[in-house]
Design a protein around this motif. Structure first.
Motif, PDB file in Angstrom:
ATOM      1  N   GLU A  95       0.831  -1.200   0.000  1.00 54.63           N
ATOM      2  CA  GLU A  95       0.000   0.000   0.000  1.00 54.63           C
ATOM      3  C   GLU A  95       0.869   1.255   0.000  1.00 54.63           C
ATOM      4  O   GLU A  95       0.556   2.244  -0.669  1.00 54.63           O
ATOM      5  CB  GLU A  95      -0.919  -0.010   1.220  1.00 54.63           C
ATOM      6  CG  GLU A  95      -2.052   1.016   1.170  1.00 54.63           C
ATOM      7  CD  GLU A  95      -1.589   2.430   1.453  1.00 54.63           C
ATOM      8  OE1 GLU A  95      -2.185   3.374   0.904  1.00 54.63           O
ATOM      9  OE2 GLU A  95      -0.609   2.594   2.221  1.00 54.63           O
ATOM     10  N   GLN A  98       2.080   1.870  -3.499  1.00 54.39           N
ATOM     11  CA  GLN A  98       1.007   2.423  -4.327  1.00 54.39           C
ATOM     12  C   GLN A  98       0.735   3.879  -3.969  1.00 54.39           C
ATOM     13  O   GLN A  98       0.475   4.718  -4.837  1.00 54.39           O
ATOM     14  CB  GLN A  98      -0.262   1.585  -4.148  1.00 54.39           C
ATOM     15  CG  GLN A  98      -0.151   0.177  -4.697  1.00 54.39           C
ATOM     16  CD  GLN A  98      -1.313  -0.706  -4.278  1.00 54.39           C
ATOM     17  OE1 GLN A  98      -2.183  -0.281  -3.525  1.00 54.39           O
ATOM     18  NE2 GLN A  98      -1.328  -1.945  -4.767  1.00 54.39           N
ATOM     19  N   ASP A  99       0.806   4.184  -2.678  1.00 57.49           N
ATOM     20  CA  ASP A  99       0.551   5.553  -2.242  1.00 57.49           C
ATOM     21  C   ASP A  99       1.646   6.499  -2.726  1.00 57.49           C
ATOM     22  O   ASP A  99       1.371   7.664  -3.020  1.00 57.49           O
ATOM     23  CB  ASP A  99       0.464   5.603  -0.713  1.00 57.49           C
ATOM     24  CG  ASP A  99       0.158   6.992  -0.199  1.00 57.49           C
ATOM     25  OD1 ASP A  99      -0.968   7.467  -0.446  1.00 57.49           O
ATOM     26  OD2 ASP A  99       1.052   7.608   0.413  1.00 57.49           O
ATOM     27  N   ARG A 343      -8.233   2.244   1.258  1.00 55.31           N
ATOM     28  CA  ARG A 343      -7.312   3.200   0.620  1.00 55.31           C
ATOM     29  C   ARG A 343      -7.342   3.035  -0.898  1.00 55.31           C
ATOM     30  O   ARG A 343      -7.300   4.008  -1.650  1.00 55.31           O
ATOM     31  CB  ARG A 343      -5.901   2.988   1.150  1.00 55.31           C
ATOM     32  CG  ARG A 343      -5.719   3.332   2.604  1.00 55.31           C
ATOM     33  CD  ARG A 343      -5.410   4.785   2.821  1.00 55.31           C
ATOM     34  NE  ARG A 343      -4.020   5.104   2.440  1.00 55.31           N
ATOM     35  CZ  ARG A 343      -3.493   6.308   2.579  1.00 55.31           C
ATOM     36  NH1 ARG A 343      -4.230   7.306   3.068  1.00 55.31           N
ATOM     37  NH2 ARG A 343      -2.247   6.536   2.234  1.00 55.31           N
ATOM     38  N   ASP A 344      -7.409   1.784  -1.353  1.00 57.80           N
ATOM     39  CA  ASP A 344      -7.464   1.515  -2.779  1.00 57.80           C
ATOM     40  C   ASP A 344      -8.752   2.077  -3.400  1.00 57.80           C
ATOM     41  O   ASP A 344      -8.745   2.602  -4.505  1.00 57.80           O
ATOM     42  CB  ASP A 344      -7.349   0.014  -3.011  1.00 57.80           C
ATOM     43  CG  ASP A 344      -7.198  -0.333  -4.479  1.00 57.80           C
ATOM     44  OD1 ASP A 344      -6.282   0.224  -5.135  1.00 57.80           O
ATOM     45  OD2 ASP A 344      -7.986  -1.150  -4.992  1.00 57.80           O
ATOM     46  N   LYS A 348      -9.621   4.837  -6.577  1.00 56.91           N
ATOM     47  CA  LYS A 348     -10.506   4.554  -7.709  1.00 56.91           C
ATOM     48  C   LYS A 348     -11.685   5.512  -7.724  1.00 56.91           C
ATOM     49  O   LYS A 348     -12.245   5.847  -8.761  1.00 56.91           O
ATOM     50  CB  LYS A 348     -11.001   3.107  -7.626  1.00 56.91           C
ATOM     51  CG  LYS A 348      -9.855   2.112  -7.794  1.00 56.91           C
ATOM     52  CD  LYS A 348     -10.350   0.686  -7.640  1.00 56.91           C
ATOM     53  CE  LYS A 348      -9.206  -0.319  -7.797  1.00 56.91           C
ATOM     54  NZ  LYS A 348      -9.640  -1.698  -7.624  1.00 56.91           N
TER      55      LYS A 348
END
Length: 348
Positions: A95, A98-99, A343-344, A348
């Motif tokens: 995560e 990705q962040d 968070r994902d 989106k």
């Protein structure tokens, strides 16, 4: 909250105290070669009854197979905890990666803004690190237990084998003057003190069992519910409001701790008496190389029995620890999955 506090209290103030006092006895008696020195006089040919009784216990309990099984159970639970902690850490790491892309992409965007991972996942990361450290400490302890067991495994095999095998490993005393009128009074004095010490250990084990039994059936939920019901009319109910109630409930276990403290005082006095009586016994005894060899062999077997019991007890505590750790680490991994999914979804 109360059950956790109670569990810690029972372990730290009851069980650990009992184990420390029992270990203190074992170390002191081992240092004085007792009761091996007395047994070498009591039964010069063959094995002393106290040793055969301990060997029978080891035999009936499964000997090293029992330890092997417990080690495997500990390893299974340990691996489960390790996997859960690894899963939590991996989720947080992915995560975070990705962040980093998200933060770089929208670095100058006026409206698309959110906390970076190092702030958003701070609590989860702290929890993961805490469990990682606890797991590492427990793993080191597991290794020490296995190492110690490896050193005593042959002796445990000897105890779990036949009486004939043990007799072959213990030299027979040949001297006929060892149990003379000069020696017997001192031997009897030591034996009496050792019996008092055994009685004290038995009494202590019963106290611990009583405390554990009370803890197993202890349930203060009804009291908490009543107090919460009375308070919620006036204020928002929070766990901290029940600290006095929890402390009050834990007070009923103080009597067991007090009894253990009283026993500790009696134990210290008995050990001092034994330590004072032992030199008189040694001085009265005629030295014989055969007796010394026999005493050493018997002492090693007694220590093997103590190590067997200690190893099983350590493994039992390990199982209890990993059972609890398994629950909280599984919950942690799930919390990390849910948080990462949220968070994902924001992206989106």
């Amino acid at each position: 909250l109360y059950q956790d506090r109670l569990s810690n209290y029972i372990k730290e103030n009851i069980v650990d105290v009992q184990q420390d006092l029992d270990v203190n006895i074992s170390m002191k008696l081992h240092e004085l070669s007792l009761p091996a020195a007395l047994d070498a006089l009591d039964k010069k040919i063959g094995l002393p009854p106290s040793l055969t009784a301990k060997a029978t216990e080891v035999r009936q309990n499964g000997g090293n197979k029992k330890i092997e099984s417990a080690i495997q159970d500990v390893a299974t639970l340990s691996n489960h905890c390790k996997d859960a902690i690894h899963a939590a850490a991996k989720i947080l790491e992915m995560e975070s990666q990705q962040d980093a892309v998200f933060q770089m992409t929208f670095a100058n965007h006026p409206t698309i803004v959110r906390d970076p991972s190092n702030l958003a996942n701070h609590a989860l990361l702290q929890e993961t690190v805490k469990f990682q450290q606890a797991f590492m400490t427990a793993s080191e302890s597991d290794g020490q237990i296995r190492q110690s067991w490896g050193q005593w495994r042959p002796m445990i095999d000897l105890l779990a084998g036949s009486d004939a095998g043990m007799e072959a490993a213990v030299p027979s005393s040949r001297s006929t003057g060892l149990a003379s009128a000069t020696v017997l009074p001192h031997a009897r004095e030591l034996r009496r003190l050792l019996e008092e010490l055994d009685d004290l250990k038995t009494s202590r084990a019963e106290i611990v069992e009583q405390a554990r039994h009370l803890a197993d059936i202890d349930d203060i939920r009804r009291r908490i519910e009543l107090e919460a019901s009375a308070m919620e009319r006036w204020v928002e109910v929070k766990p901290a409001m029940f600290e006095d109630t929890i402390a009050s409930e834990l007070d009923k276990y103080e009597k067991y701790r007090n009894q253990l403290d009283e026993g500790a005082t009696k134990q210290a006095v008995l050990l001092e008496k034994i330590e004072a009586a032992n030199p008189r016994f040694i001085e009265s005894r005629k030295k014989d190389p055969g007796v010394e060899q026999r005493e050493k062999a018997l002492a090693t077997l007694y220590t093997g029995y103590s190590e067997y019991k200690k190893t099983l007890d350590d493994l039992s505590q390990g199982l209890e620890f990993y059972n609890k750790l398994s629950v909280v680490t599984t919950q942690l991994a799930e919390k990390c999955r849910v948080w990462a999914a949220e968070r994902d979804a924001e992206v989106k």
